[in-house]
Design an enzyme around this catalytic site. Structure first.
Site, PDB file in Angstrom:
ATOM      1  N   LYS A 116       0.870  -1.194   0.000  1.00  0.00           N
ATOM      2  CA  LYS A 116       0.000   0.000   0.000  1.00  0.00           C
ATOM      3  C   LYS A 116       0.905   1.242   0.000  1.00  0.00           C
ATOM      4  O   LYS A 116       1.359   1.711   1.026  1.00  0.00           O
ATOM      5  CB  LYS A 116      -0.868  -0.020   1.258  1.00  0.00           C
ATOM      6  CG  LYS A 116      -2.234   0.607   1.148  1.00  0.00           C
ATOM      7  CD  LYS A 116      -2.274   2.041   0.740  1.00  0.00           C
ATOM      8  CE  LYS A 116      -2.041   3.042   1.834  1.00  0.00           C
ATOM      9  NZ  LYS A 116      -1.770   4.407   1.338  1.00  0.00           N
ATOM     10  N   GLU A 152       8.134   2.464  11.532  1.00  0.00           N
ATOM     11  CA  GLU A 152       9.328   3.306  11.340  1.00  0.00           C
ATOM     12  C   GLU A 152       8.796   4.717  11.154  1.00  0.00           C
ATOM     13  O   GLU A 152       8.156   5.011  10.142  1.00  0.00           O
ATOM     14  CB  GLU A 152      10.101   2.870  10.081  1.00  0.00           C
ATOM     15  CG  GLU A 152      10.478   1.407  10.038  1.00  0.00           C
ATOM     16  CD  GLU A 152      11.583   1.044  11.011  1.00  0.00           C
ATOM     17  OE1 GLU A 152      12.334   1.939  11.432  1.00  0.00           O
ATOM     18  OE2 GLU A 152      11.684  -0.144  11.368  1.00  0.00           O
ATOM     19  N   CYS A 170      13.350  11.529   6.634  1.00  0.00           N
ATOM     20  CA  CYS A 170      13.071  11.229   8.050  1.00  0.00           C
ATOM     21  C   CYS A 170      14.300  11.473   8.925  1.00  0.00           C
ATOM     22  O   CYS A 170      14.180  11.879  10.073  1.00  0.00           O
ATOM     23  CB  CYS A 170      12.595   9.795   8.191  1.00  0.00           C
ATOM     24  SG  CYS A 170      13.710   8.617   7.422  1.00  0.00           S
ATOM     25  N   GLU A 205       8.592  17.583  13.916  1.00  0.00           N
ATOM     26  CA  GLU A 205       9.164  17.324  12.595  1.00  0.00           C
ATOM     27  C   GLU A 205       8.462  18.232  11.578  1.00  0.00           C
ATOM     28  O   GLU A 205       7.263  18.094  11.354  1.00  0.00           O
ATOM     29  CB  GLU A 205       8.914  15.851  12.254  1.00  0.00           C
ATOM     30  CG  GLU A 205       9.570  15.394  10.995  1.00  0.00           C
ATOM     31  CD  GLU A 205       9.192  13.955  10.641  1.00  0.00           C
ATOM     32  OE1 GLU A 205       8.012  13.583  10.789  1.00  0.00           O
ATOM     33  OE2 GLU A 205      10.081  13.210  10.209  1.00  0.00           O
TER      34      GLU A 205
HETATM   35  P1  NAD Z   1       1.753   9.277   6.708  1.00  0.00           P
HETATM   36  O1  NAD Z   1       1.789   8.711   8.063  1.00  0.00           O
HETATM   37  O2  NAD Z   1       0.794  10.379   6.433  1.00  0.00           O
HETATM   38  O3  NAD Z   1       1.421   8.152   5.622  1.00  0.00           O
HETATM   39  C1  NAD Z   1       2.228   7.011   5.471  1.00  0.00           C
HETATM   40  C2  NAD Z   1       1.423   5.904   4.838  1.00  0.00           C
HETATM   41  O4  NAD Z   1       0.405   5.500   5.739  1.00  0.00           O
HETATM   42  C3  NAD Z   1       0.709   6.294   3.552  1.00  0.00           C
HETATM   43  O5  NAD Z   1       0.759   5.221   2.651  1.00  0.00           O
HETATM   44  C4  NAD Z   1      -0.704   6.534   4.016  1.00  0.00           C
HETATM   45  O6  NAD Z   1      -1.677   6.370   3.016  1.00  0.00           O
HETATM   46  C5  NAD Z   1      -0.837   5.450   5.065  1.00  0.00           C
HETATM   47  N1  NAD Z   1      -1.909   5.631   6.043  1.00  0.00           N
HETATM   48  C6  NAD Z   1      -2.463   6.778   6.493  1.00  0.00           C
HETATM   49  N2  NAD Z   1      -3.426   6.504   7.404  1.00  0.00           N
HETATM   50  C7  NAD Z   1      -3.476   5.158   7.530  1.00  0.00           C
HETATM   51  C8  NAD Z   1      -4.261   4.263   8.306  1.00  0.00           C
HETATM   52  N3  NAD Z   1      -5.193   4.689   9.157  1.00  0.00           N
HETATM   53  N4  NAD Z   1      -4.044   2.942   8.190  1.00  0.00           N
HETATM   54  C9  NAD Z   1      -3.099   2.479   7.352  1.00  0.00           C
HETATM   55  N5  NAD Z   1      -2.331   3.271   6.581  1.00  0.00           N
HETATM   56  C10 NAD Z   1      -2.515   4.601   6.674  1.00  0.00           C
HETATM   57  O7  NAD Z   1       3.246   9.703   6.371  1.00  0.00           O
HETATM   58  P2  NAD Z   1       3.781  10.489   5.095  1.00  0.00           P
HETATM   59  O8  NAD Z   1       3.358  11.915   5.233  1.00  0.00           O
HETATM   60  O9  NAD Z   1       3.430   9.740   3.863  1.00  0.00           O
HETATM   61  O10 NAD Z   1       5.363  10.341   5.274  1.00  0.00           O
HETATM   62  C11 NAD Z   1       6.139  11.211   6.004  1.00  0.00           C
HETATM   63  C12 NAD Z   1       6.501  10.604   7.353  1.00  0.00           C
HETATM   64  O11 NAD Z   1       7.197   9.370   7.160  1.00  0.00           O
HETATM   65  C13 NAD Z   1       7.460  11.484   8.127  1.00  0.00           C
HETATM   66  O12 NAD Z   1       7.041  11.536   9.463  1.00  0.00           O
HETATM   67  C14 NAD Z   1       8.791  10.755   8.005  1.00  0.00           C
HETATM   68  O13 NAD Z   1       9.692  11.030   9.048  1.00  0.00           O
HETATM   69  C15 NAD Z   1       8.340   9.334   8.005  1.00  0.00           C
HETATM   70  N6  NAD Z   1       9.385   8.474   7.435  1.00  0.00           N
HETATM   71  C16 NAD Z   1      10.092   7.656   8.291  1.00  0.00           C
HETATM   72  C17 NAD Z   1      11.118   6.866   7.780  1.00  0.00           C
HETATM   73  C18 NAD Z   1      11.929   5.962   8.684  1.00  0.00           C
HETATM   74  O14 NAD Z   1      12.745   5.194   8.179  1.00  0.00           O
HETATM   75  N7  NAD Z   1      11.754   6.003   9.998  1.00  0.00           N
HETATM   76  C19 NAD Z   1      11.404   6.895   6.415  1.00  0.00           C
HETATM   77  C20 NAD Z   1      10.657   7.726   5.581  1.00  0.00           C
HETATM   78  C21 NAD Z   1       9.644   8.508   6.108  1.00  0.00           C
END
Ligand code: NAD
Length: 508
Positions: A183, A258, A292, A396
């Site tokens: 997804k 993560e 991130c 962040e």
């Molecule tokens: P997000 O949490 O908004 O979305 C991430 C994913 O989760 C998307 O595919 C989204 O559609 C899905 N999602 C949203 N609500 C959901 C639910 N209720 N159930 C299941 N899936 C759901 O994050 P984003 O804005 O896409 O990404 C940015 C974030 O990701 C930042 O906080 C960044 O730090 C983090 N990030 C962390 C790492 C790491 O290795 N720790 C790497 C990359 C990004």
């Protein structure tokens, strides 16, 4: 080269490309010029249920998970080759969808090629059962620890590194014989569609992978609550991560998250100043800060703070922004209008909290740079006079914003205290010519990755993950493989006898 943007149908369920029953679609936007790149299918709960049912059946009834690791790992190696063959097209798609430069997209593809090659070797180590012997094991007993796949794994990824974050999950999951439901972020689904096509071309069984293009709200709860899903591996933001952990709790399914970071970059007065300026810039402004592990908090020793900050500001003003496809561009736009508004909001907040904006803080001037006017560009920004009580330092922003905090000369403890004073713990940097001190400070930081006199590198052999609210799992390395493996102990009594535990026991 014509760009091969994936077209509908974009759902891959039960071994077939398909569209939604409702006909619902979602546009995906090029952040460089706000133009629609294409429409993808928007799955809903019904499609998620179908994907889960197909994945469950395939895992339970096919011989995929029982194949030898050698067979599966040949597929991983073939996939790594295909990633390289398709690199030019795949990189273009990633750049168009995310806004990052082509160079960054290509680096991501090279990196994940290595991740697939690494796990093709690493997973085979698990093919050997572990015989447990020794004085605690009776001679009549064969005690064996075996490894098995966890089962149906849901892989949920964010928009900032669509290829990279997915492959960090896909490679260990498939290497160990799991089946996956993928997804991607609804903001950047295109490269994931391409990656799934390549899985099929490599020869992975069609039902070993299912793809749902959809928002988290549309399919998330169905996927994470299902009793037929065994594992959820999520990369994304803190609040979504919390929601997913709660949702997985009901069925006690394995769940790794993560999450974000607010990563300190600690610079000591004895650093090589030019190197430190360069490292600070790279740490925070790569991919316009949408990383991130971005080194968004500069924690600098008082006596060099003014000089270092002046150097960073001077160079930040020269960063060339533009289309990711233009080789002259050093960084691209933010990913969406919504994210741009969030980043703008943080700069406003920083000013209200007493921060001093030394450069950037706004979008590029439209008269000076008409070519950037349509896209979601935001200038590299440095905010001085920051402290731990400010939200701009705690939260962040995920944008090109560097905050500056200072520590007293010679006070290593204060530097460490500031660097660890965060709810997150994903990554950090230490810049100092004193390598003994740098190593000591690196060991004291409560962060999952620490770079000394550099910033941002990783390798498939070493674990990646966070302390604190940056997450609860590890990707890459051997622990990244363990996430997808069940361990079973078989105690085989080869000369069975009555145990005689209960007095009434007797042969019938
Ligand atoms: P997000 O949490 O908004 O979305 C991430 C994913 O989760 C998307 O595919 C989204 O559609 C899905 N999602 C949203 N609500 C959901 C639910 N209720 N159930 C299941 N899936 C759901 O994050 P984003 O804005 O896409 O990404 C940015 C974030 O990701 C930042 O906080 C960044 O730090 C983090 N990030 C962390 C790492 C790491 O290795 N720790 C790497 C990359 C990004």
């Amino acid at each position: 080269m014509a760009v091969d943007i994936p077209q509908r149908p974009t759902l891959f369920i039960d071994g077939e490309w398909t569209s939604t029953l409702s006909g619902k679609t979602r546009p995906t936007i090029n952040p460089y010029d706000a133009q629609v790149l294409t429409e993808v299918d928007e799955a809903g709960p019904e499609e998620a249920e179908r994907a889960i049912a197909s994945a469950r059946k395939f895992f339970d009834t096919s011989d995929w998970s029982r194949q030898s690791c050698k067979q599966r790992c040949a597929l991983l190696s073939r996939y790594a080759d295909l990633l390289q063959e398709h690199k030019p097209k795949l990189a273009q798609i990633e750049t168009l969808d995310t806004g990052k430069t082509l160079k960054e997209s290509e680096i991501d593809i090279d990196d994940v090629t290595n991740v697939f090659r690494f796990y093709a070797m690493e997973a085979c180590k698990l093919d050997h059962d572990k015989q447990v012997t020794g004085e605690l094991i009776p001679e009549t007993v064969r005690s064996t620890v075996v490894h098995e796949p966890v089962g149906v794994c849901v892989l949920i990824t964010p928009w900032n590194y669509p290829i990279l974050q997915l492959c960090w999950k896909l490679a260990p999951a498939l290497a160990t014989g799991n089946v996956v439901i993928v997804k991607p972020s609804e903001v950047t689904p295109l490269s994931t569609i391409y990656l799934v096509k390549l899985l099929l071309e490599a020869g992975f069984p069609p039902k070993s992978v299912q793809l749902l293009t959809a928002s988290g709200a549309s399919v998330g709860p169905t996927l994470t609550e299902s009793k037929d899903v065994d594992l959820v591996s999520f990369t994304g933001g803190l609040s979504t991560g919390r929601r997913i952990i709660r949702s997985c709790a009901e069925t006690i399914k394995r769940c790794t998250v993560e999450l974000g970071g607010k990563n300190p970059n600690v610079v000591f007065a004895d650093c090589d100043l030019d190197l430190a300026v360069d490292n600070v810039l790279t740490a925070v402004f790569t991919h316009s800060g949408q990383v991130c592990s971005s080194g968004a908090r500069l924690i600098v020793e008082d006596s060099i703070a003014d000089r270092l900050v002046a150097g960073v500001v001077e160079r930040a003003k020269q960063i060339r922004m533009g289309s990711g496809l233009d080789p002259e561009s050093e960084t691209g736009p933010l990913v969406s209008a919504e994210h741009l508004a969030k980043v703008e909001g943080y700069v406003k907040l920083a000013r209200e909290e007493g921060g001093k904006v030394l450069c950037g803080g706004c979008r590029p001037d439209a008269k000076e740079h008409p070519e950037l006017a349509k896209g979601y560009f935001f200038l590299p920004t440095v905010v001085d006079r920051c402290n731990r009580s400010m939200r701009i330092v705690q939260e962040e922003t995920f944008g090109p914003i560097l905050t500056v905090e200072r520590f007293k000369d010679g006070d290593e403890d204060e530097a460490v205290r500031l660097a660890n004073d965060t709810q997150y713990g994903l990554a950090g940097g230490v810049q100092s010519k004193d390598t003994t001190r740098a190593e000591r400070v690196a060991r004291r930081l409560r962060h999952g990755t620490v770079w000394v006199n550099t910033y941002g590198a990783y390798t498939p052999q070493a674990e990646w993950g966070g302390f604190g609210m940056s997450g609860n799992g590890r990707e890459l390395g051997s622990k990244g493989l363990d996430e997808y493996v069940e361990t079973k102990h078989i105690w085989n009594e080869t000369q069975p006898a009555l145990m005689g535990w209960f007095k009434g026991a007797a042969r019938m």
